[in-house]
Design an enzyme around this catalytic site. Sequence first.
Site, short mmCIF file in Angstrom:
data_model
loop_
_atom_site.label_atom_id
_atom_site.label_comp_id
_atom_site.label_asym_id
_atom_site.label_seq_id
_atom_site.Cartn_x
_atom_site.Cartn_y
_atom_site.Cartn_z
CE LYS A 127 -4.53 -1.43 1.42
NZ LYS A 127 -4.38 -2.88 1.67
CD GLU A 134 -11.61 5.16 1.13
OE1 GLU A 134 -11.47 6.35 0.78
OE2 GLU A 134 -11.00 4.22 0.58
CB SER A 151 -0.04 -8.13 -1.23
OG SER A 151 -0.88 -8.99 -0.47
C1 LIG Z 1 -5.20 -3.94 1.18
C2 LIG Z 1 -4.48 -5.19 0.95
C3 LIG Z 1 -4.80 -6.07 -0.11
C4 LIG Z 1 -5.96 -5.87 -1.02
O1 LIG Z 1 -5.94 -4.74 -1.84
P1 LIG Z 1 -5.61 -4.80 -3.37
O2 LIG Z 1 -5.93 -3.42 -3.83
O3 LIG Z 1 -6.49 -5.84 -4.01
O4 LIG Z 1 -4.18 -5.13 -3.53
C5 LIG Z 1 -4.03 -7.21 -0.31
N1 LIG Z 1 -2.99 -7.49 0.51
C6 LIG Z 1 -2.66 -6.69 1.55
C7 LIG Z 1 -1.51 -7.08 2.41
C8 LIG Z 1 -3.38 -5.52 1.80
O5 LIG Z 1 -3.04 -4.74 2.83
#
Ligand SMILES: *Cc1c(COP(=O)(O)O)cnc(C)c1O
Length: 398
Positions: A93, A115, A382
């Site tokens: 993020k 938000e 992610s």
């Molecule tokens: C917010 C988040 C997601 C989901 O958001 P995407 O916009 O689909 O990437 C996925 N993995 C993590 C670790 C997140 O914090």
Amino acid sequence: MSAINAQQFERGYFGEFGGQFVPDELKTVLDRLADFYKEIKDDKDFVAELQYYLRDYVGRPSPLYLAATLSKKLGGAKIYLKREDLNHTGSHKINNVLGQALLAKRMGVKRVIAETGAGQHGVATATACALFDMDCVIYMGEEDCRRQALNVFRMELLGAKVVPVTRGTRTLKDAVDEALEDLIQNYNNTYYMLGSAVGPHPFPTIVRDFQSVIGREAREQILEMEGRLPDYVMACVGGGSNAIGLFAPFYNDPSVKMIGVEPGGRGSSLGENAAPINYGVPAVLHGFRCYTVVDGQGDPSPTHSIAAGLDYPGVGPEHSFYHASGRASYTSVKDQEALAAFQELSKTEGIIPALESAHAVAEAMKLAPTLKDSEIIIINLSGRGDKDANQVFDMLKS
Ligand SMILES: *Cc1c(COP(=O)(O)O)cnc(C)c1O
């Protein structure tokens, strides 16, 4: 949010998806942002400044790590992990919020609003605002504030003002509505920071561009390490920002197959999952057209996922287009499978993934054994799972 006119179809479309289905006041604000972004995005100083923060503040490039033990145990393809979990603040993020905060700075804006649902995007936004000395207001449903009290405290530590939203169901949707009202009233000095590759044009494009650093790096890294492109790239899909960031730089490499993994929750019935490409239909949601999970009346339906970051009834317009055009495929993974993958990656590699990312790991665990050992999968990891340890503890004990 449903005023539609024909001209709006001209802007920000991915096939039939995307667009700008918003009231006129908001359209003016968004068009100004789109124009400014177009002007600045390739500016040498802007690009250099963003690169500086991504390297020295975030810690990029993130490693592309060969999960040798997991690959061997599954017996099949070689699995690489793109380690977005190692970024400052623990997920992908930060790539997006730093890009947008620098954009806001260039626009001369000193106040940022956002938000947040579970609080992850709110914490990332508050971080960027602390770094660039900007005022930060985070709208968060009162119910979510209660459930995520620690994230509220984190945002406050970082200097943000958290506004509990008391209307409606007191959750994410109501927080979005209140943030948009703030923007319409204060657009002259306020930047609205969107957290995923969703929303009306130009947000899906801006967020995709800032997250594409993931795929650009991964492409370079795999060519360096293996001398060839991967056979598969894989990522979990909530709004779709980490997935589109990995996928987009491979778009013109037809040999690279893309698999997005949606949260299958407890099953295919309405309200039991948050998998709009698998179980939804094209509809307009939050100002853009995309696959959406809808109820019998055609309205967006409440959704469920074990992973708060994936719990959204829609999906980015570019993913909707990748699906409709056949460029990528979208599977789904159930809560229990994600939970098993969460534990498996922790045990075999010493890496605790976010519950969101564990969905992509689970899909790779199914696919890898069916492939040859010469084949290569890249999974976007992610985020890290520390934030989920309490929740998983409660689930495993009960
Ligand atoms: C917010 C988040 C997601 C989901 O958001 P995407 O916009 O689909 O990437 C996925 N993995 C993590 C670790 C997140 O914090």
